[in-house]
Design a protein around this motif. Structure first.
Motif, PDB file in Angstrom:
ATOM      1  N   VAL B 272      35.649  38.740  35.764  1.00  0.00           N
ATOM      2  CA  VAL B 272      36.344  39.646  37.274  1.00  0.00           C
ATOM      3  C   VAL B 272      35.390  41.206  37.195  1.00  0.00           C
ATOM      4  CG1 VAL B 272      38.746  38.600  36.549  1.00  0.00           C
ATOM      5  CG2 VAL B 272      38.467  41.138  36.162  1.00  0.00           C
ATOM      6  N   GLU B 274      35.175  44.465  38.413  1.00  0.00           N
ATOM      7  CA  GLU B 274      36.347  45.091  37.751  1.00  0.00           C
ATOM      8  C   GLU B 274      36.606  46.878  38.730  1.00  0.00           C
ATOM      9  OE1 GLU B 274      37.039  46.306  34.892  1.00  0.00           O
ATOM     10  OE2 GLU B 274      36.260  44.599  33.400  1.00  0.00           O
ATOM     11  N   ARG B 275      37.399  46.892  39.429  1.00  0.00           N
ATOM     12  CA  ARG B 275      37.891  47.507  40.620  1.00  0.00           C
ATOM     13  C   ARG B 275      38.712  48.171  39.472  1.00  0.00           C
ATOM     14  NH1 ARG B 275      36.714  46.996  45.343  1.00  0.00           N
ATOM     15  NH2 ARG B 275      36.464  48.978  45.912  1.00  0.00           N
ATOM     16  N   ARG B 276      38.642  49.420  38.924  1.00  0.00           N
ATOM     17  CA  ARG B 276      39.532  50.497  38.182  1.00  0.00           C
ATOM     18  C   ARG B 276      39.542  51.756  39.061  1.00  0.00           C
ATOM     19  NH1 ARG B 276      39.597  49.467  32.064  1.00  0.00           N
ATOM     20  NH2 ARG B 276      38.681  46.638  32.059  1.00  0.00           N
TER      21      ARG B 276
END
Lengths: 574, 582
Positions: B272, B274-276
């Motif tokens: 997915v 990686e919207r960290r």
């Protein structure tokens, strides 16, 4: 009919009177306590903690060899350190040194009371929990006139729920758990100080000194505390609250620890800073997953805990003005979530700080809700507070008591029904229920004796640990697990430059050479190599083509592990 | 300290200056976005492209959920008719029209928020307002690739409504026009994207719990929103019966259950986007605002907004940037509040410092020092404002430049839709199909403008927005095939497997007929995911009977905006019609 309408009329009047009374109730509700409520709440809290204590004791008493992989490896390293081995020279792992030295304690307990090391470890953690909740409760008990006294017992009990939950899964006694247990009294001392309530000098120093042990296990824990301090300070910039006996004790111990690291012999420093750290910095993502998987985890329970965090934090935001505990707990929970995401793996032990924060938030929120309802009820019915306290405490006890009894009963039944293993095989008397990895355990018991070296080359810590600790076998290599190899492969495959790639390849060659040296030196009777991933890596490195392996015979594959037995081994009767 | 005490004293003429600067910044930011939209006319979010295709079918007289299947709500499908019709009339690309409409709504939302906030010049928290307006504009800039997504439209509608609710709960007077306008949009947004309701309810619950007042609960804007939502829902009754039945019996259960069923496809890093970054920034922003919560009543509800956004992100289990839109908006507002707090702290500190200097230089020079102080204050204010403007422009400039670079990288198919259609890739030979590496190349080779094509993949990509960009039409009943995966998950994990089996039979029989009709000039089937399902439901036999496998393709760009996916990036088989069925 007339009577009925009269009754309805009277009822309606009473409802109207009650609502007007409620409107007159001063808001926000007070969380201070009168002495009878205080006494009964503390007694009740002690009772609940006693139930928790009994439930915690059941596991090590019924299953003395039960211990989880990470914890068992730490205990084993503690034992090796007591034998005079040196970290990052004779034993390799990526963790900083403090945690290993702390794990010497269970070994000492094991030797003093002649009990298996796993059991000693579990008892040590329970003792740590006792310190945490006992000391915490004592610190709070002394704040009799505190404005938020109603929240004291719920805070301690909800914090204990974490330990109770962990006792049922693999993470009991993880470093995060130990950190939380040691940190909790310190958190109370700090919270009391920042809110203007003083604690004694001795208790402050004790809390600070013990918390320092947990805080310096990992940089993430230290960051969580520093964030808390920064937030308290920003809210109320008073230097004398920041520089207090407990923080001084903590900082002094931290400085001493830093000094010890600086003064480490050069070969230890090289082993850690020039070998382990670069490898894991470059390749630890081998064990990483996507952010979404970090959230949903291996089981539904993880997902639920994240949802619980969201709800608890949102409610905490709404209840901020009720208690000064909400702000630090929300901050602790969210910083725990950030550190969990930063670490990148979906491992539950990394999640423990935010789970603990969530539990405490839920406990405090429930207590605030209860306090508000209680005050409404008292205003409405004009009765002494005792009766309503008895009702809610009895309700909680009726709810929790049977659960405790049922869980203990289930554990006893599981222990009674499980296959038994003769403790004489591991140097003790009696029989206990079999532990995990039965097949590999049988192999180890069959081909080796107590104290003899066995080599596990596996992608993770298990099954080498806890098997070696449970069976009292020694590790045959300085690398207690094979995690270094996949990590190195990942680092090499994903290297940003040729120089880094070459460096990682050099490290890989060193690890392979070290393994061969260790086999030559310790001549283990048994070598177990994980078939998935590790076997392929070793094959590609022509590891098995070394002449040392001529002494070994391939005996088959058990539980995804290729088993090699030294040719001269005489099989013991089993 | 309460908000009144904490608020720095800003003179009214300065307030006018700050308002003008913030509005000017908003216009500059939106102008930059408009330029990008115009220079990349076919850039569009996948889901918006899907809705546009569905809208085109509705315009042609097809019945949603009856003649074609989509997971979008009826409001979304019928709303998409507007850009579809405008595009048809004006001959502008549908993607450009759609983006323009979303752009206008965004601008309208930000200016509306400014109109709500900036005139309240005596509000004790006014010093946050210009920052807030700029933050909302920035949040829309961050939406460059998500323009027009349902979450985006919902947030556009939500923000003015949220501001009105916040003002109402804090005892401010709301004009009738403000309440009605924001209520209408909020009601509409709740039908466009149902999770919006959860946001609204959570915030109301937050205010109810923290302020313990009942009266604002049914403010005019709430009543208007409820009425609008009720009217939208009642309009469902006007849908053709088959559409209504299928929507309630198939789409709604799929939406409610499908998201809950996750599989191992999201395990690996990169499965997915990686919207960290959003979480780190948001947590830092929350941690900063917590100790200063008494300075603003806005921080609490915004944190709750972020948390609800987080819950929705988790609930959707897709991990796409689209799911993070509510969190991005909340974080942007939080950052604005943080900045406001930081500025007021700096203001306080510099005030203290100058006071100390004045005390030090006392004795007969009070007049000149006070003039000096005013002059210094004015210089400092202007300097800090200039720095702020430069930072915002610099940040958005860097961000937009990076995004423009991504457009070019992620849409290499430009040569196909640019009109020339001069295929730069090698012609297809039976043995050399690998040279056609992208879906666009395959489409270009085996289909023409206006042809029907069928994408059977586990996500909207790569079918959408490619079909819209290359002017191909979706073939058959299934406009989106990711519903097959959801259905399978529902069947696997549901307590009512029989019910879902029936649905599955219905969908696969449609699919079978569509393939057998050979209307599609080219069919893309993703290996393992949809491929295995086709085998399981024996559609695979029909596919091979009428179509032959020509080769494979795959999404090759990194899993980040604008080309995002969830799950394994399996190869996609390309099938073209056989001259004679097997």
């Amino acid at each position: 009919m007339t009577k009925l309408s009269d009754k309805l009329q009277a009822f309606w009047q009473s409802v109207k009177a009650s609502s007007s009374k409620l409107k007159r109730l001063p808001l926000p509700a007070s969380l201070a306590m009168d002495t009878p409520t205080r006494n009964s709440m503390f007694s009740f809290g002690c009772l609940l903690l006693l139930v928790t204590f009994l439930r915690l004791l059941v596991v090590p008493l019924l299953f003395p060899l039960q211990i989880s992989p990470d914890q068992s490896m730490f205990v084993a390293i503690g034992e090796l350190l007591l034998q005079g081995k040196r970290l990052y020279v004779d034993i390799f792992d990526v963790n900083p040194p403090l945690a290993f030295y702390v794990h010497m304690v269970p070994i000492v307990v094991s030797k003093i009371f002649t009990i298996p090391a796993p059991q000693a470890f579990n008892f040590s953690i329970i003792a740590c929990w006792l310190y945490s909740v006992g000391f915490g409760l004592w610190l709070l008990w002394r704040q009799a006139k505190h404005k938020e006294a109603f929240l004291f017992v719920p805070l301690v009990v909800s914090f204990s729920c974490l330990t109770l939950w962990l006792a049922q899964i693999d993470e009991f006694g993880q470093r995060e758990h130990i950190f939380l247990l040691l940190f909790f009294p310190f958190f109370i001392v700090r919270w009391l100080r920042w809110t203007g309530s003083e604690t004694g000098l001795k208790s402050a120093i004790i809390a600070g000194s013990l918390a320092a042990i947990g805080l310096f296990f990992k940089q993430y824990y230290l960051a969580a505390w520093l964030i808390l301090e920064a937030i308290w300070f920003m809210q109320n910039p008073l230097w004398r609250r920041l520089v207090a006996p407990e923080t001084i004790a903590c900082a002094v111990l931290g400085a001493l620890y830093g000094l010890c690291i600086l003064l480490m012999p050069q070969d230890m420093k090289d082993g850690y800073f020039s070998f382990m750290v670069p490898i894991f910095a470059a390749g630890y993502s081998e064990y990483g997953t996507s952010i979404m998987f970090q959230f949903i985890g291996w089981a539904q329970t993880w997902n639920e805990r994240i949802y619980l965090l969201i709800v608890a934090c949102a409610l905490g935001m709404a209840m901020l003005r009720y208690s000064t505990l909400f702000m630090p707990l929300i901050a602790f929970t969210l910083s725990g979530l950030a550190s969990y995401l930063l670490q990148g793996q979906p491992w539950l032990n990394h999640a423990l700080p935010f789970v603990a924060g969530t539990y405490m938030l839920v406990g405090i929120e429930a207590a605030v809700a209860l306090s508000v309802v209680r005050q409404y009820a008292l205003a409405l019915f004009k009765r002494p507070s005792g009766w309503i306290d008895i009702i809610w405490m009895a309700a909680l006890l009726v709810w929790q008591g049977p659960i405790g009894v049922q869980v203990i009963g289930e554990q006893m039944q599981r222990a009674a029904e499980a296959d038994k293993i003769d403790l004489a095989l591991v140097g003790y008397k009696g029989a206990v229920s079999r532990a995990d990895s039965e097949s590999l355990g049988a192999v180890v018991l069959r081909y080796t004796k107590i104290g003899e070296p066995v080599l596990f080359i596996t992608r993770s810590i298990s099954p080498g640990y806890p098997l070696l600790l449970q069976t009292k076998r020694a590790p045959a290599s300085r690398y207690l697990h094979g995690m270094l190899l996949p990590t190195l492969m990942y680092a090499s495959d994903n290297a940003q430059s040729e120089a880094v790639k070459a460096k990682m390849e050099k490290f890989k060659a060193k690890v392979i050479a070290d393994y061969k040296d260790d086999i030559r030196r310790s001549q283990p009777k048994l070598i177990l190599i994980q078939n998935t991933r590790l076997w392929e890596i070793l094959q590609n490195s022509k590891f098995m083509e070394d002449k040392i392996f001529k002494q070994y015979e391939f005996a088959g594959i058990v539980d995804d592990h290729r088993i090699y037995i030294r040719r001269d081994v005489v099989v013991a009767p089993y | 300290m309460n908000a009144d005490q904490a608020a720095p004293k800003i003179e009214l003429d300065n307030k006018a200056k700050y308002s003008i600067v913030s509005l000017a910044l908003v216009m500059v930011l939106f102008f930059a976005v408009l330029l990008i939209i115009y220079s990349n006319q076919l850039m569009i979010a996948p889901e918006v492209a899907l809705d546009l295709e569905a809208a085109k079918l509705i315009v042609l007289g097809k019945i949603p959920y009856g003649d074609f299947f989509s997971l979008s709500s009826p409001v979304a499908l019928y709303s998409a008719q507007v850009p579809a019709l405008v595009s048809k009339v004006t001959y502008f690309p549908a993607s450009l029209v759609s983006n323009q409409i979303a752009f206008v709504f965004s601008l309208f939302s930000v200016l509306g928020s400014a109109a709500i906030l900036l005139p309240r010049r005596h509000h004790r928290e006014w010093h946050y307002f210009p920052l807030l307006v700029v933050a909302l504009a920035l949040a829309n800039v961050l939406m460059l690739f998500q323009l027009g997504q349902k979450e985006h439209l919902a947030m556009i509608a939500a923000i003015p409504y949220f501001l009105i609710r916040w003002l109402r709960w804090n005892g401010r007077k709301i004009t009738r026009v403000e309440a009605v306008a924001t209520g209408v949009f909020a009601g509409f947004a709740s039908c466009l994207w149902y999770p919006f309701l959860l946001m609204g309810i959570s915030l109301e619950f937050y205010w109810l719990l923290s302020l313990r007042r009942l009266r604002p609960l049914l403010g005019l804007e709430v009543r208007v929103a409820i009425c609008t939502a009720a009217m939208c829902l009642l309009s469902l009754l006007l849908l053709p019966e088959v559409a209504r039945d299928n929507y309630f019996s198939l789409v709604c259960p799929l939406l409610s259950l499908g998201y809950q069923c996750h599989d191992w496809s999201v395990y690996g890093s990169g499965s997915v986007p990686e919207r960290r970054d959003i979480f780190y920034v948001a947590i830092a922003a929350i941690l900063f605002v917590l100790p200063f919560r008494n300075r603003t009543t806005l921080a609490g509800p915004v944190v709750v907004l972020f948390l609800v956004g987080f819950a929705l992100y988790l609930w959707q289990l897709k991990g796409l940037s689209q799911s993070t839109i509510p969190m991005i908006f909340a974080t942007s507002i939080l950052l604005a509040i943080d900045l406001g707090i930081a500025i007021s702290l700096a203001h306080k500190l510099t005030g203290k410092a100058s006071q100390l200097k004045i005390f030090g230089a006392r004795a007969g020079t009070s007049l000149s020092t006070s003039r000096l102080r005013i002059w210094k204050h004015s210089i400092l204010g202007t300097a800090s404002l200039s720095v702020f403007v430069l930072i915002v422009l610099g940040f958005s400039g860097i961000f937009l430049t990076a995004q423009v670079g991504k457009i070019c990288r992620s849409v290499p198919e430009a040569q196909y839709w640019a009109g020339g259609l001069a295929a730069p890739v090698a012609k297809v030979n039976t043995g050399e199909t690998d040279k056609l590496s992208s879906c666009a190349a395959w489409l270009n080779e085996f289909s023409h403008k206006g042809d029907e094509v069928l994408f059977l993949t586990d996500g909207l990509l790569p079918g959408y927005p490619l079909m819209l960009q290359m002017n191909r039409r979706p073939s058959g009943y299934l406009l989106q095939s990711d519903c097959l995966i959801e259905l399978e998950a529902c069947e696997r994990e549901s307590l009512q497997p029989k019910k879902f089996e029936e649905y599955a039979e219905k969908l696969y029989s449609h699919l079978n007929q569509d393939i057998a009709s050979k209307r599609a000039k080219i069919i893309f089937v993703q290996n393992f995911t949809v491929g295995d399902l086709l085998k399981k439901h024996k559609v695979d036999e029909t596919l091979h009977k009428y179509y032959e496998l020509k080769g494979h393709t795959q999404i090759k760009t990194a899993n980040e905006e604008p080309v995002e996916r969830t799950g394994f990036n399996y190869k996609i088989g390309v099938f073209v019609p056989r001259s004679q069925p097997l």
